[in-house]
Design a protein around this motif. Structure first.
Motif, short mmCIF file in Angstrom:
data_model
loop_
_atom_site.label_atom_id
_atom_site.label_comp_id
_atom_site.label_asym_id
_atom_site.label_seq_id
_atom_site.Cartn_x
_atom_site.Cartn_y
_atom_site.Cartn_z
N SER A 50 -4.98 3.43 -14.91
CA SER A 50 -4.94 4.89 -14.83
C SER A 50 -3.83 5.44 -13.93
O SER A 50 -3.31 6.51 -14.19
CB SER A 50 -6.29 5.45 -14.37
N LEU A 51 -3.47 4.70 -12.89
CA LEU A 51 -2.44 5.18 -11.97
C LEU A 51 -1.13 4.39 -12.06
O LEU A 51 -0.10 4.85 -11.57
CB LEU A 51 -2.94 5.10 -10.52
N GLY A 52 -1.21 3.19 -12.59
CA GLY A 52 -0.01 2.35 -12.67
C GLY A 52 0.40 1.77 -11.34
O GLY A 52 1.57 1.44 -11.13
N VAL A 53 -0.56 1.64 -10.41
CA VAL A 53 -0.26 1.09 -9.08
C VAL A 53 -1.27 -0.03 -8.78
O VAL A 53 -2.31 -0.14 -9.42
CB VAL A 53 -0.32 2.16 -7.98
N SER A 54 -0.96 -0.81 -7.76
CA SER A 54 -1.87 -1.86 -7.32
C SER A 54 -3.03 -1.24 -6.53
O SER A 54 -2.97 -0.07 -6.13
CB SER A 54 -1.14 -2.86 -6.42
N HIS A 55 -4.06 -2.03 -6.31
CA HIS A 55 -5.20 -1.55 -5.53
C HIS A 55 -4.77 -1.18 -4.11
O HIS A 55 -5.20 -0.16 -3.57
CB HIS A 55 -6.31 -2.59 -5.50
N ASP A 56 -3.93 -2.00 -3.48
CA ASP A 56 -3.46 -1.69 -2.12
C ASP A 56 -2.65 -0.41 -2.09
O ASP A 56 -2.75 0.39 -1.15
CB ASP A 56 -2.65 -2.85 -1.55
N GLU A 57 -1.83 -0.17 -3.12
CA GLU A 57 -1.08 1.07 -3.19
C GLU A 57 -2.03 2.26 -3.39
O GLU A 57 -1.82 3.34 -2.83
CB GLU A 57 -0.05 1.00 -4.32
#
Length: 171
Positions: A50-57
């Motif tokens: 949904s966001l195109g980022v990693s969990h940490d990001e």
């Protein structure tokens, strides 16, 4: 050894609270860690999709979202998330490349860097947060039964006591 109820390398069946080696607070802490890990695992793919980022990001974005209109120093973000500053620098660069955050020098401090959400970052978080929150709620309900919930209250005995006292007065 054939008479032994459980092999030595396997945990024994659940016993009474008196049989355990760990105090209630440590048992609750371990349950909390297990629940958080399970929730994080369920969120990883949904956040990426949904966001195109990693969990940490995503955690960085959430931390910044709680600072409406304000920026946070990178050192504060690293401290809040318990991440090494070098790893955070890479994550911020990825978020900046995706136009989800901006970073700038702190006025009067050559080494200080502040990070803030962009309008795109705020809009995207606003759009996907309800679905992510539902995932968290489902994961918590799937992970924590009544017994575990009671155990987790052991981490904050004052809160549990106040909750019980408040429900007594409400009756």
């Amino acid at each position: 050894m054939a008479d032994s109820p459980a092999p030595a390398d396997q945990p024994a069946c659940e016993g009474s609270a008196e049989d355990t080696l760990l105090p209630a607070e440590l048992r609750a802490w371990m349950q909390l860690l297990a629940a958080a890990g399970a929730i994080e695992q369920r969120l990883r793919s949904q956040v990426k999709e949904s966001l195109g980022v990693s969990h940490d990001e995503f955690l960085v974005l959430c931390l910044l979202a709680e600072q409406p209109g304000a920026a946070l120093r990178m050192s504060r973000i690293a401290e809040s998330l318990g991440r090494p500053k070098t790893r955070l620098t890479y994550q911020i660069a990825c978020l900046q490349h995706a136009d989800l955050v901006t970073r700038r020098s702190v006025c009067g401090d050559k080494r200080g860097i502040e990070v803030a959400l962009t309008d795109k970052g705020r809009r995207l978080l606003r759009e996907v947060s309800p679905a992510l929150a539902e995932t968290v709620t489902e994961a918590v309900h799937g992970m924590i039964d009544d017994r575990q919930c009671e155990s987790l209250r052991g981490l904050l005995p004052e809160v549990a006591e106040a909750s019980v006292a408040g429900s007594d007065t409400a009756v």
